[in-house]
Design an enzyme around this catalytic site. Structure first.
Site, short mmCIF file in Angstrom:
data_model
loop_
_atom_site.label_atom_id
_atom_site.label_comp_id
_atom_site.label_asym_id
_atom_site.label_seq_id
_atom_site.Cartn_x
_atom_site.Cartn_y
_atom_site.Cartn_z
N ARG A 94 62.73 105.76 88.59
CA ARG A 94 63.73 105.54 87.67
C ARG A 94 64.57 106.58 86.85
NH1 ARG A 94 63.27 99.71 85.14
NH2 ARG A 94 65.59 99.25 84.76
N CYS A 95 64.91 107.39 87.63
CA CYS A 95 65.80 108.40 86.96
C CYS A 95 66.32 109.22 88.02
CB CYS A 95 64.88 109.50 86.14
SG CYS A 95 64.01 110.42 87.14
N GLU A 131 68.85 103.78 84.97
CA GLU A 131 67.66 104.68 84.64
C GLU A 131 67.78 105.38 83.20
OE1 GLU A 131 67.25 105.75 89.53
OE2 GLU A 131 68.55 107.13 88.18
N GLN A 159 64.70 101.70 99.98
CA GLN A 159 65.89 101.61 99.29
C GLN A 159 66.98 102.36 99.79
OE1 GLN A 159 62.70 103.13 95.86
NE2 GLN A 159 64.85 103.32 94.88
#
Lengths: 807, 287
Positions: free
Chosen positions: A384-385, A760, A237
């Site tokens: 996902r935050c 997110e 990522q």
């Protein structure tokens, strides 16, 4: 005017710029199976690596015998910690300031920990090899329950830290303690609690789960012995960060390291950090001089690479009797597993957990976080935050519901009473953040009207009466969640990774024919950057999005960026793109002025070119100016039309949203039915509404999974009992509820295009909505808090504990 | 997740398959749909030296009505069951149950023979076969024999199959016209095994249950016939008190393991509810 002259609307539409529901350009290859993922890469002579892993959660490694494995045809090498010590790589630094074993060095600290790396000519031989390596273990007592990790007699897990009373984030108070992090004014907060009319206190756990991207972590490392260059294709990522980390720990000059993230099949935080597989594949390639591939399987992904959450939050709220919150106090026990391998900005050991005051004007607050070691897989990544924001949102949103219940107030009303008001922005929170913009009351009221909130409460009241009369076995819950995210890490004044400021970057190069390429420091793992980035450029400089190629993920060509996670791509890279485009536009304006023989200030921008003010026929399109940039620039100006921008954001962005979940639960089986889920999101300027909706759908599906069943669970001996998709809840389309989406638009005042992150938000806001719905359903039977995940049997257990089952 | 090495055989006849399995002994495994065996091999929980693939044997496929019985070849897939008019007409509960097995991709490959012969207590078809009074044709080196489903299952993954034997077909008596049926399965998600499931086939006469069979899935190391529960409902109108007694009788023979689907107490509790719901729904379907 003849009929062929396009109208303004047609010119605008042709750009497919910001606000357009442009179809995703990357989907042409993804939907035809033509994506190019790491495991698609096949290099001549490529070898394959596989791990011998520990069956024990805690054990001393007495011996490793590779003799039988080395006799298997095709097996070339068995790498152990002893091998890695010869190149000083038996341990590696984590992004959180800790160190982590690459391969078991004397002992293992969690089940499925990497013990040896077998290199073979094909994957079958590699797997035969790992099964033939004989490892002798001496099992040790385990620490699984985080609440007993700091018992005086708890087993010592990290022998390498013996005697170290200070860690990367300050003093350690126990041999299994990682750090303590505090923020806020303790005395003022304590005083607020002493004065409060009403207080609540509840231990709210956010269980351990896993990002589980469909593509697992993997890499191919190829070292060229002649040139000394190392190429790494991986599921990263943040490819540039990986390059720098490799340069620092492998002592290879950074220009000789080429890191490439090809198509990546989901990341969700799982692919930010560095894993032993990357190090071992690189070492194996350096040793053999051949490319080495490492591909994790599903069980390995779920049990060994980074988990998320595992926060146990003792939450207290103080309030006046009419429902004004006066104080918040939270203590977190943070289970990091065997090594602290969070991927937070370096100075933030608990991420941005201090966003825990949420959307409310809470005058005083105090937070303390104790990180601890246990015999579980390392990590603590942001699934996902933004960093620990979903834990914070869950904490405050459950807390507000519990407080509402104690006050006998409606939870929506309590929120409306405590929201930060629109006129208070920019708002300085008690725990140190400056919220950029928001209009919470408008969003909340729109949500309540859209779902007929009052009607839902009436229906719930009558269903509860029917339940009490024995006419139904179903109970109904209405889960309200109002979240504020903090995304776009981040400003160099407080965000860095290993000392590198968390800027992001874009380089745009326009070609003579009016097309171009933009290279960006972010890396899409499914977000659709190839589509949306071109839309920003299209609007900024009037070149159709279709004529702009977007490239990411190759560290040789892309400018240095910090990657994609924490919803930072639009807030940071998106800003860099706009800024680079504006540099190009400024130069184009000079060229236009020269060609039109006017002063630059006499020009105005008009959709796709410059026009002389008051003389509409004197116009140069951006396409014309691209050509001119290569043959007719003003005297003294360099030819060409390109620009690069590195954007250091002045602040984070603070997207927010109002979610509501309506759920019925059959108390006899615990089976729930999600009747309705409505999500209103405000992410400022909306670049591509279709992609935003897709992001919301995906994030809500993850939130649904997490709240309703998804967990990484260990038994008392430290065995993972949810190590495959048979037991780790991964919902299919059949289980996934229908999503209703809505929005308001409150632009970010400091972002060049006013956009905030969004990917997110649904995970952050969704989990409390589901959990609040379950808790709301049971609340009339006398419960204040039921821990997640709310799977069928736990719902049944709750009903049973509350005496709601038929005799 | 990479299997060890093995030899692959693809016989064209049942006789050849039996010959192979007999001569290769314990180190050979027959391969049908592969949905149990292949994951076991990938996890190296099974490492057979030989796989005897039954897909090349045409005689093992097909669905035939023969008088008052339906015969189904062992290699008939779940998808083929679902596509069969004969099954929909004669054995609607089989259609209903096949639809609850995994997902379409699995059903394209998964076979009824593999489902019933593997002895996995999580599989749905074994309890249904017991409920329907089906029998299995087993063929081996010593010839063919018939074993009724209710005597086939001996323990988890232990069945009446002898070394070298293959289950070649299933014979099911067609339930009486106008019968009621239901397969109630509680599962966490598509593709999951049952937390608990109950199969019911019954007939009614004059508002009372005339005959009834109840099968239970995944609440014991083998599929179960809840004979006492079935006996309790015969002659009744399935009034609430009877339903409660029947469920309690069914729960009394359940012995599930605690797993991620829930603790033992929960799995038994919902097992009872599945029985109640299956009885109620089956009764409503009688004509």
């Amino acid at each position: 005017m003849n009929d062929m002259t396009p109208t303004r609307e047609q010119r605008e539409a042709k750009l497919e710029g910001m606000g357009c529901k442009r179809k995703r350009v990357e989907d042409a290859r993804f939907t035809q199976g033509k994506g190019n993922y790491v495991d698609d890469l096949k290099l001549p002579g490529m070898l394959h690596g596989d791990f011998v892993r520990s069956p024990h959660a805690h054990a001393r490694v007495k011996s490793i015998n590779s003799e039988a494995a080395m006799k298997i045809p095709g097996v070339l090498a068995v790498i152990t910690a002893e091998t890695l010590k010869t190149v000083n790589l038996a341990w590696m630094p984590t992004l959180a300031g800790d160190v982590q074993m690459v391969l078991a060095d004397g002992k293992v600290l969690f089940q499925n920990q990497e013990v040896a790396f077998v290199v073979a000519t094909d994957r079958y031989a590699a797997d035969d090899g790992i099964n033939a390596v004989e490892v002798e273990y001496e099992p040790l007592p385990v620490v699984i329950d985080p609440f007993h990790a700091m018992d005086a007699d708890a087993p010592v897990l990290r022998e390498d830290l013996a005697g170290k009373t200070t860690g990367a984030h300050g003093p350690r108070k126990h041999h299994n303690h990682v750090f303590e992090w505090t923020v806020g004014d303790k005395d003022l907060t304590d005083a607020a609690f002493r004065k409060a009319d009403v207080t609540i206190k509840e231990m709210i756990s956010y269980h351990r789960t896993h990002p589980s991207p469909l593509e697992t972590c993997q890499c191919v490392c190829s070292f060229d012995k002649i040139s000394g260059e190392l190429s790494i294709w991986g599921t990263f990522q943040a490819p540039h960060v990986i390059r720098t980390v490799v340069a620092l720990i492998a002592k290879i000059p950074e220009q000789k390291i080429h890191v490439i993230s090809p198509d990546v099949g989901g990341g969700f935080g799982n692919k930010v950090g560095a894993y032993p597989g990357y190090i071992c594949a690189a070492v194996a390639s350096i040793v053999t001089g051949k490319p080495v591939k490492w591909v994790e399987d599903r069980i390995e992904n779920l049990t060994a690479t980074s988990f998320a959450r595992d926060y146990h939050m003792t939450t207290e709220l103080a309030a006046t009797k009419d429902g004004k919150v006066t104080g918040l106090r939270v203590h977190v026990l943070a289970d990091h597993g065997a090594f602290d391998a969070c991927a937070d900005p370096s100075k933030w050991p608990a991420g941005f957990f201090n966003i825990v005051t949420g959307s409310y004007d809470i005058p005083t607050a105090h937070v303390s976080v104790d990180g601890i070691y246990t015999n579980k897989a390392p990590g603590g990544v942001a699934y996902r935050c933004s960093f620990r924001v979903t834990e914070a949102a869950y904490c405050i949103e459950r807390g507000m519901d519990i407080l509402a219940q104690k006050l006998g107030m409606d939870p929506a009303e309590l929120r409306l009473k405590n929201f930060i008001k629109a006129e208070q922005f920019p708002y300085h929170s008690a725990l140190g953040w400056e919220y950029d913009s928001g209009d919470y009351h408008t969003a909340m009221k729109k949500m309540m009207e859209s779902v007929d909130y009052a009607g839902l409460r009436r229906e719930q009241a009558s269903l509860r009466e029917a339940f009490k009369r024995g006419e139904t076995r179903e109970i109904m819950g209405v889960g309200v969640s109002f979240f504020t995210e903090i995304v776009g890490a981040g400003p160099s004044k407080n965000c860095d990774i290993l000392g590198i400021a968390m800027f992001d970057s874009c380089e745009i190069r326009l070609h003579p024919t009016g097309a171009g390429i933009a290279r960006v420091g972010s890396k899409s793992t499914g977000q659709g950057h190839e589509t949306t980035w071109a839309q920003i450029i299209a609007t900024e400089i009037g070149i159709p999005a279709d004529d702009i190629k977007i490239e990411e993920g190759n560290t040789d060509t892309a400018p240095y960026g910090l990657g994609t996670y924490g919803s930072r791509s639009t807030p940071v890279a998106g800003a860099a793109i706009a800024m680079a485009a504006r540099k190009i536009k400024a130069k184009a304006q000079m060229i236009a002025a020269w060609l039109l023989e006017v002063h630059e200030d006499d020009l105005e921008w008009d959709i796709d070119g410059f026009r002389v003010k008051g003389l509409p026929e004197k116009f140069k399109s951006m396409k014309d100016l691209c050509w001119a940039a290569y043959h007719a620039v003003p005297p003294g100006m360099e030819p060409g039309l390109e620009a690069v921008s590195y954007y250091d954001p002045p602040n984070m962005t603070y997207p927010f949203g109002a979610y509501i979940c309506v759920m019925n639960i059959d108390v006899d089986t615990g089976v729930y039915k999600i009747r309705r889920f409505y999500a209103l999101d405000d992410c400022g300027t909306r670049i591509n509404p279709m992609i935003i909706e897709g992001q919301i759908h995906g994030g809500l599906t993850e939130a649904f999974a997490i709240a309703m069943g998804q967990e990484i669970r260990y038994d008392d001996a430290g065995n993972v009992v949810t190590g495959s998709f048979m037991d780790f809840f991964m919902p299919t389309a059949v289980e996934t509820p229908h999503w209703e989406t809505d929005f308001t638009v409150t632009p970010s005042p400091h972002h060049p295009i006013g956009a905030k992150g969004v990917g997110e938000s649904p995970n952050v806001g969704g989990v409390p909505a589901f959990s609040n719905a379950v808790n709301d359903a049971f609340s009339f039977l006398g419960s204040t808090h039921i821990q997640m995940p709310h799977d069928f049997w736990r719902n049944w257990q709750a009903a049973k504990n509350l005496g709601a089952l038929a005799a | 997740m990479i299997p060890g090495s093995f030899s692959y055989h693809r016989p064209a006849s049942v006789a050849d398959a039996i010959k192979l399995l007999s001569s290769l002994g314990d180190e050979a495994r027959p391969l049908a749909g592969g949905h149990s065996l292949i994951p076991m091999m990938k996890l190296r929980l099974a490492s057979p030296d030989h796989l005897v693939d039954l897909h090349g044997i045409a005689a093992l496929k097909g669905i035939h009505r023969d008088g008052d019985r339906v015969s189904i070849g062992a290699m008939t897939t779940q998808h083929e069951l679902l596509a069969s008019d004969e099954i929909a007409r004669s054995l609607p509960i089989l259609h209903e149950t096949a639809l609850l097995i995994a997902d379409p991709q699995v059903r394209y490959m998964g076979t009824i023979g593999g489902n019933v012969a593997n002895g996995d207590p999580g599989n749905d078809m074994p309890a249904l076969m017991m409920t329907l009074g089906a029998s299995y044709r087993l063929e081996g080196p010593n010839g063919a024999r018939e074993v009724v489903a209710s005597e086939f299952y001996q323990g988890a993954y232990f069945t009446a199959l002898e070394p070298g034997e293959i289950l070649t077909s299933i014979s099911i008596p067609v339930p009486a016209a106008g019968h009621g049926y239901a397969y109630e399965k509680l599962k966490r998600k598509i593709g999951d095994y049952a937390t608990a499931a109950a199969a019911v086939v019954l007939t009614m006469s004059g508002g009372k249950v005339a005959s009834c069979a109840i099968g239970l899935t995944n609440v014991h190391e083998t599929p179960l016939l809840a004979t006492e529960a079935a006996r309790l409902v015969v002659g009744t109108s399935l009034d609430p008190a009877t339903l409660k007694q029947a469920a309690a009788a069914a729960v009394a023979i359940m012995a599930p393991a605690a797993d991620a689907r829930g603790p033992v107490e929960y799995r038994k509790h919902v097992g009872g509810i599945m029985v109640t719901r299956a009885l109620t729904r089956a009764a409503a379907l009688t004509k």
